[in-house]
Design an enzyme around this catalytic site. Sequence first.
Site, short mmCIF file in Angstrom:
data_model
loop_
_atom_site.label_atom_id
_atom_site.label_comp_id
_atom_site.label_asym_id
_atom_site.label_seq_id
_atom_site.Cartn_x
_atom_site.Cartn_y
_atom_site.Cartn_z
CG ASP A 1 -12.58 -6.58 6.02
OD1 ASP A 1 -12.28 -6.10 7.14
OD2 ASP A 1 -12.93 -5.87 5.06
CG ASP B 1 -2.60 -19.74 -1.00
OD1 ASP B 1 -1.73 -19.71 -0.11
OD2 ASP B 1 -2.48 -20.45 -2.01
CE LYS C 1 0.35 -16.86 -2.53
NZ LYS C 1 -0.17 -18.21 -2.89
CE1 TYR D 1 -3.27 -2.75 -0.01
CE2 TYR D 1 -3.88 -2.20 2.23
CZ TYR D 1 -4.06 -2.96 1.09
OH TYR D 1 -5.04 -3.90 1.06
CG ASP E 1 -7.23 -4.30 3.85
OD1 ASP E 1 -8.17 -4.21 4.64
OD2 ASP E 1 -7.08 -3.54 2.87
#
Length: 369
Positions: free
Chosen positions: A254, A226, A193, A142, A250
């Site tokens: 959620d 994942d 990852k 970001y 992020d």
Amino acid sequence: MPQYNLFVLPGDGIGPEVMAEIEKIAAWLSREGIVHFEIEKGLVGGAAYDAHGTAISDADMGRANAADAVLLAAVGGPKWNGVPYEVRPEAGLLRLRKDMNLFANLRPAICYPALADASSLKRELVDGLDLMIVRELTGGVYFGEPKQIIDLGNGQKRGIDTQVYDTYEIERIGRIAFELARQRRNKVTSSEKRNVMKSGVLWHEVITSLHAREYPDVELEHQLADALGMQLVRRPKQFDVIVTDNLFGDMLSDVAAMLTGSLGMLPSASLGEKSAASETRKALYEPVHGSAPDIAGKGIANPIAMIGSFSMALRYSFNLGELADRIEKAISDVLEKGLRTADISGGATTILSTSQMGDAILAELQVVA
Ligand code: NAD
């Protein structure tokens, strides 16, 4: 009695309504001689724009930096849709995070047994769930440079974001996670990852070495992001503390949030570095939800996420873990009694207003001695 400075930013929409319940609890704590909060109030978001033409004034930013902790409710709403981008309500939040250098975002996902049926998962998967996602908040893709859209000149454009992490950034978020785990069930799951990303290889290496050097007593496991996403909806109760980067955090936070039912229930904390002079960190506590303009002014918002955020402040900024336990037990007991605000009603016959729910929790707090 201990005394602390709390800087309070009610913000917009339902913000002032849910914040009022914190002031009630703080006043009671002071009357009882348990802890006294010197509360100073400021403006953020649309409220600050209306007063000063900015999303947070320099003076309020200074107060936030000087306080022992900052408590924020929510910002935004349709009234400010047209204001210039740099002074939109969310810019107030971003400035607080940036100027206070809040690099760690803590999002607990707790599923109270009384609300387990509100989850999208089966009751047995989420009943009693209590996990904590620790998300790196100031680095990664970001913020990494270059970050741009280039015109390639042949009718094509190229969008570029850069995922970048330095050792110190991974170590400091890792320390937060390991230290939290020691106060909980002593397990950290680190996620990246590394199979496809160099920043993931470094993340894995740094967390592994930090663990061996400083936290060998804590159980550490690694899961690819994942796979972790899958496990979160498959068997969420296997997790205690999850530590991950800004982007994966992020999304995963959620997902975890939805395991617990309602937005009105979810608190959060954002922590910065310890100051040189003391053991305390810069810290901002806020509910996950927004300003809920659709129900603002009606007195029906759920104050539990706000009260849970205050409870996190007691635990992480003021070393009042036992008091935080009492508040969380009071919330749980009120729910067990079937008391509900509209958002979590689930067919309940008596629906409480914001202030009635605050009163019910306060009354329960006086019983949970
Ligand atoms: P929202 O979280 O405000 O509301 C989403 C839905 O959840 C609404 O139906 C709302 O009524 C309900 N809800 C939220 N909190 C509740 C509570 N405590 N009790 C009962 N119901 C609750 O998200 P949104 O509608 O997407 O955004 C509204 C405004 O809030 C926008 O301006 C947005 O930019 C802003 N926002 C701010 C923050 C923040 O301050 N951290 C976070 C998200 C959105």
